[in-house]
Write a protein that holds these residues in place. Structure first.
Motif, PDB file in Angstrom:
ATOM      1  N   ASN A 190       0.849  -1.182   0.000  1.00  0.00           N
ATOM      2  CA  ASN A 190       0.000   0.000   0.000  1.00  0.00           C
ATOM      3  C   ASN A 190       0.890   1.240   0.000  1.00  0.00           C
ATOM      4  OD1 ASN A 190      -1.760   2.102   0.411  1.00  0.00           O
ATOM      5  ND2 ASN A 190      -2.928   1.079   2.012  1.00  0.00           N
ATOM      6  N   TYR A 191       1.091   1.813  -1.184  1.00  0.00           N
ATOM      7  CA  TYR A 191       1.935   3.008  -1.305  1.00  0.00           C
ATOM      8  C   TYR A 191       1.164   4.288  -0.972  1.00  0.00           C
ATOM      9  CZ  TYR A 191       5.339  -0.102  -3.384  1.00  0.00           C
ATOM     10  OH  TYR A 191       6.234  -1.129  -3.588  1.00  0.00           O
ATOM     11  N   SER A 192      -0.098   4.154  -0.642  1.00  0.00           N
ATOM     12  CA  SER A 192      -0.855   5.311  -0.154  1.00  0.00           C
ATOM     13  C   SER A 192      -0.386   5.683   1.245  1.00  0.00           C
ATOM     14  CB  SER A 192      -2.355   4.999  -0.129  1.00  0.00           C
ATOM     15  OG  SER A 192      -2.815   4.764  -1.436  1.00  0.00           O
ATOM     16  N   THR A 193       0.076   4.676   1.989  1.00  0.00           N
ATOM     17  CA  THR A 193       0.579   4.917   3.342  1.00  0.00           C
ATOM     18  C   THR A 193       2.099   4.740   3.421  1.00  0.00           C
ATOM     19  OG1 THR A 193       0.073   2.622   3.931  1.00  0.00           O
ATOM     20  CG2 THR A 193      -1.587   4.279   4.471  1.00  0.00           C
ATOM     21  N   ASP A 194       2.619   3.719   2.756  1.00  0.00           N
ATOM     22  CA  ASP A 194       4.075   3.485   2.709  1.00  0.00           C
ATOM     23  C   ASP A 194       4.586   4.009   1.373  1.00  0.00           C
ATOM     24  OD1 ASP A 194       3.800   2.056   5.096  1.00  0.00           O
ATOM     25  OD2 ASP A 194       3.485   0.176   4.016  1.00  0.00           O
ATOM     26  N   HIS A 195       5.062   5.229   1.351  1.00  0.00           N
ATOM     27  CA  HIS A 195       5.418   5.877   0.093  1.00  0.00           C
ATOM     28  C   HIS A 195       6.513   5.131  -0.651  1.00  0.00           C
ATOM     29  CE1 HIS A 195       2.836   9.233   0.983  1.00  0.00           C
ATOM     30  NE2 HIS A 195       3.380   9.325   2.187  1.00  0.00           N
ATOM     31  N   LEU A 196       6.336   5.068  -1.977  1.00  0.00           N
ATOM     32  CA  LEU A 196       7.332   4.443  -2.844  1.00  0.00           C
ATOM     33  C   LEU A 196       8.589   5.308  -2.869  1.00  0.00           C
ATOM     34  CD1 LEU A 196       7.910   2.156  -4.908  1.00  0.00           C
ATOM     35  CD2 LEU A 196       7.002   3.693  -6.664  1.00  0.00           C
ATOM     36  N   LEU A 197       9.736   4.675  -2.711  1.00  0.00           N
ATOM     37  CA  LEU A 197      11.010   5.376  -2.733  1.00  0.00           C
ATOM     38  C   LEU A 197      11.175   6.097  -4.065  1.00  0.00           C
ATOM     39  CD1 LEU A 197      13.874   5.895  -1.478  1.00  0.00           C
ATOM     40  CD2 LEU A 197      14.596   3.818  -2.681  1.00  0.00           C
ATOM     41  N   GLN A 198      11.540   7.362  -4.004  1.00  0.00           N
ATOM     42  CA  GLN A 198      11.794   8.123  -5.217  1.00  0.00           C
ATOM     43  C   GLN A 198      13.067   7.578  -5.849  1.00  0.00           C
ATOM     44  OE1 GLN A 198      12.720  12.469  -5.198  1.00  0.00           O
ATOM     45  NE2 GLN A 198      10.597  12.592  -5.884  1.00  0.00           N
ATOM     46  N   ALA A 199      12.906   6.904  -7.012  1.00  0.00           N
ATOM     47  CA  ALA A 199      14.024   6.205  -7.635  1.00  0.00           C
ATOM     48  C   ALA A 199      13.736   6.001  -9.115  1.00  0.00           C
ATOM     49  CB  ALA A 199      14.236   4.850  -6.952  1.00  0.00           C
ATOM     50  N   GLU A 200      14.691   5.385  -9.791  1.00  0.00           N
ATOM     51  CA  GLU A 200      14.497   4.937 -11.167  1.00  0.00           C
ATOM     52  C   GLU A 200      14.296   3.427 -11.116  1.00  0.00           C
ATOM     53  OE1 GLU A 200      17.204   4.478 -15.123  1.00  0.00           O
ATOM     54  OE2 GLU A 200      17.211   6.445 -14.145  1.00  0.00           O
ATOM     55  N   TYR A 201      13.101   2.985 -11.518  1.00  0.00           N
ATOM     56  CA  TYR A 201      12.745   1.572 -11.498  1.00  0.00           C
ATOM     57  C   TYR A 201      12.836   1.043 -12.924  1.00  0.00           C
ATOM     58  CZ  TYR A 201      11.031   2.530  -6.817  1.00  0.00           C
ATOM     59  OH  TYR A 201      10.947   2.900  -5.495  1.00  0.00           O
ATOM     60  N   ASP A 202      13.691   0.056 -13.131  1.00  0.00           N
ATOM     61  CA  ASP A 202      13.920  -0.499 -14.457  1.00  0.00           C
ATOM     62  C   ASP A 202      13.586  -1.988 -14.455  1.00  0.00           C
ATOM     63  OD1 ASP A 202      14.770  -1.110 -17.010  1.00  0.00           O
ATOM     64  OD2 ASP A 202      16.829  -0.424 -16.731  1.00  0.00           O
ATOM     65  N   ASN A 203      12.680  -2.376 -15.372  1.00  0.00           N
ATOM     66  CA  ASN A 203      12.300  -3.773 -15.520  1.00  0.00           C
ATOM     67  C   ASN A 203      11.763  -4.366 -14.215  1.00  0.00           C
ATOM     68  OD1 ASN A 203      11.970  -5.989 -17.261  1.00  0.00           O
ATOM     69  ND2 ASN A 203      13.790  -6.977 -16.425  1.00  0.00           N
TER      70      ASN A 203
END
Length: 190
Positions: free
Chosen positions: A15-28
């Motif tokens: 649940n990224y509404s509460t656990d924020h997704l790390l600001q990054a570059e996601y590849d594949n």
């Protein structure tokens, strides 16, 4: 700004509404059954990522990069694609809900929409050349000053396109959905 680089990972049921997704570059990377609703995914890059059964309703996506991304059975209600980074943007949508989303002013050549609901979605000033809307519900979808050359609408339904305000050369329509080109003229066809 250099973002952390994350590749070849699978993220499930988060649940990224509460656990924020790390600001990054996601590849594949693959995201399965994740909830991004009302979250901020701004300034994040997704390259060759696949989202399966994810919820992106009312997400904030300022300067988000979406390159060769697949959305499969996702809920993208009100997604502001027009706020995303348009450089090299390319996406495929399968069995997804895109109601009330905005693609305003984007280059979306050869984009595939398959079995999608696009009710009241905004394609104003969009280049959709060569795209395909396969079995899509286009109820009240907005096409205004849209480049629709060589677009395949053959199996889509509930479409209404003003041929005077859009470029539709070599677009494909079925006999049934071609009537959606005449609704602007307010005539009765029996």
């Amino acid at each position: 700004m250099n973002l952390p680089y994350i590749s070849d990972k699978t993220f499930k049921s988060t649940n990224y509404s509460t656990d924020h997704l790390l600001q990054a570059e996601y590849d594949n990377c693959t995201f399965i059954n994740c909830d991004f609703s009302e979250s901020h995914i701004s300034n994040i890059s997704f390259i060759q990522c696949v989202f399966i059964d994810c919820n992106f309703s009312m997400v904030k996506a300022k300067n988000t990069s979406l390159q060769d991304v697949i959305f499969d059975n996702c809920k993208l209600l009100g997604f502001p694609f027009h706020d995303s980074n348009s450089f090299l943007m390319s996406m495929t949508f399968i069995k997804s809900q895109l109601n009330l989303s905005s693609f305003f002013n984007l280059q979306l050549k050869n984009t595939i929409f398959k079995d999608c609901k696009l009710e009241q979605t905004d394609f104003t000033n969009v280049n959709l050349s060569g795209s395909s809307f396969d079995n899509c519900d286009l109820y009240l979808t907005i096409f205004d000053n849209t480049l629709l050359e060589k677009v395949d609408f053959t199996t889509s339904y509930n479409l209404s396109i003003n041929p005077n305000n859009n470029r539709i050369k070599d677009a494909n329509f079925s006999k049934e959905n071609a009537l959606g080109l005449l609704t602007i003229f307010q005539i009765n066809i029996d």
